[in-house]
Scaffold this active site. Structure first.
Site, PDB file in Angstrom:
ATOM      1  N   ARG A  54       3.187   6.673  15.364  1.00 25.39           N
ATOM      2  CA  ARG A  54       3.289   7.778  14.196  1.00 25.39           C
ATOM      3  C   ARG A  54       2.259   8.914  14.593  1.00 25.39           C
ATOM      4  NH1 ARG A  54       0.560   5.115   9.138  1.00 25.39           N
ATOM      5  NH2 ARG A  54       2.796   4.281   8.770  1.00 25.39           N
ATOM      6  N   LYS A  91     -16.657  -2.745  18.391  1.00 25.27           N
ATOM      7  CA  LYS A  91     -16.366  -4.140  19.473  1.00 25.27           C
ATOM      8  C   LYS A  91     -16.848  -3.397  20.880  1.00 25.27           C
ATOM      9  CE  LYS A  91     -11.766  -5.563  17.595  1.00 25.27           C
ATOM     10  NZ  LYS A  91     -10.378  -5.554  18.008  1.00 25.27           N
ATOM     11  N   TYR A  95       0.775  -1.199   0.008  1.00 26.70           N
ATOM     12  CA  TYR A  95      -0.005  -0.007   0.006  1.00 26.70           C
ATOM     13  C   TYR A  95       0.957   1.093   0.044  1.00 26.70           C
ATOM     14  CZ  TYR A  95      -3.279   3.385   1.681  1.00 26.70           C
ATOM     15  OH  TYR A  95      -4.218   4.606   1.916  1.00 26.70           O
TER      16      TYR A  95
END
Ligand code: NAD
Length: 322
Positions: free
Chosen positions: A286, A197, A146
């Site tokens: 990140r 979830k 990707y």
């Protein structure tokens, strides 16, 4: 203006079409998914189902268009991109053919939705990472599959501008989330997956949740309205190098779950978390350095995670009849 938005049936594309219609533009909206699977579809736009990997479709839908926003890509969250590298790389056909068609059809401006996945992995392998600045994409060591496709496409934009004169704009999105996006099925990203979830755990009464990795990995998440605002600002600028469009608010995945539970007034102490250390978890840390964004656009994302995730949770809850 007459504007082509590709990937218009997807998450970001749908929100972008909405905004551009509000601004009074004439929109050609294209996606290869059947209409019933589009997250948003508007009567005010001209909507088409077509595969933009094919040059004839790229040519057909860019006729008479002044601007192209290319958001079409075969993509998903970490679980999808780590297990579908070839599929992700095949999106190169969409970008190549759309760029070629845009040059042939004299499109003035071309926008490419790149990703923080272009950043060198070796700069993101610890928890005390510095926020990523645009120059950190080189020397190249992007996400395999990707990320390489995105980095190569960025480079094509640059050279199409230099060699053929079309104006190109490249946004490096950092983890965009919000309503009207994927929250189940394997392509969902972590904020939407976490909302789902949590809802499922409460509905079942088990309060059990499995988190991918040790949950200490750090990320920043960009709310969809900031993503759209930044993209349009970039397209209206004269800045042609890749630029971050991302929040600089860092949060660990464990704290992301805690935050979603708390902003929705759910009892955190009832939840039982386990960690799947063999699941895909991407880089260790990140976030986005926004110096260049502030300098060139005079702007950076402003919506806090707590605010954005509440909107997202409410939408997913409604979808799941919670
Ligand atoms: P999405 O999957 O919801 O939307 C992409 C759309 O492109 C889908 O509706 C898909 O059907 C369409 N598409 C795929 N192949 C096509 C083809 N051959 N022809 C026509 N349409 C095709 O994803 P999104 O989150 O809306 O992402 C939009 C863009 O932004 C993508 O290029 C993605 O790589 C990039 N991006 C997104 C994020 C994020 O966090 N959402 C982060 C970085 C980059």
């Amino acid at each position: 203006m007459r504007i082509l938005v590709t990937g218009a049936g997807g998450f970001i594309g749908g929100h972008l079409v909405d905004k551009l219609i509000l601004e009074g533009h004439e929109i050609i909206a294209v996606d290869n998914k059947p209409f019933e699977n589009w997250y948003q579809r508007f009567d005010q736009s001209q909507n088409f189902v077509a595969d933009l990997k094919l040059i004839e479709n790229a040519m057909k839908y860019s006729v008479g268009v002044e601007q192209v926003y290319n958001l079409a890509a075969d993509m998903g969250g970490m679980g999808f991109i780590e297990n579908n590298k070839a599929k992700c790389m095949e999106s190169i056909l969409i970008n190549t053919h759309l760029l070629q068609a845009s040059v042939k059809n004299n499109v003035e401006k071309f926008f490419f939705s790149s990703s923080a996945c272009v950043y060198a992995s070796f700069r993101q392998d610890s928890l005390d990472i510095a926020p990523l600045k645009e120059s950190d994409a080189y020397p190249a060591d992007p996400e395999d599959g990707y990320g390489w496709e995105k980095l190569f496409s960025e480079r094509m934009c640059r050279h199409f501008q230099e060699d053929y004169g079309i104006k190109t704009y490249v946004a490096r999105y950092h983890n965009v989330y919000g309503p009207n996006g994927t929250y189940a099925g394997g392509r969902e990203k972590v904020p939407a997956a976490a909302c789902r979830k949590i809802i499922e755990a409460v509905k079942s009464g088990s309060y059990e949740i499995e988190i991918w990795g040790d949950g200490r990995q750090l990320r920043s998440f960009t709310y969809i309205s900031d993503c759209i605002e930044g993209s349009i600002k970039l397209m209206n600028s004269n800045f042609s190098n890749p630029i971050n469009i991302g929040s600089s608010e860092m949060i660990s995945i464990n704290d992301l779950y805690k935050s979603i539970i708390e902003v929705n007034g759910l009892p955190f102490e009832k939840f039982k978390f386990s960690h799947d250390l063999s699941a895909p978890q991407g880089v260790r840390g990140r976030s986005s350095n926004n110096d260049l964004c502030l300098q060139t656009l005079g702007w950076e994302p402003t919506i806090s995670f707590a605010t954005g995730i509440k909107e997202t949770f409410d939408w997913i809850a409604k979808e799941l009849n919670y």
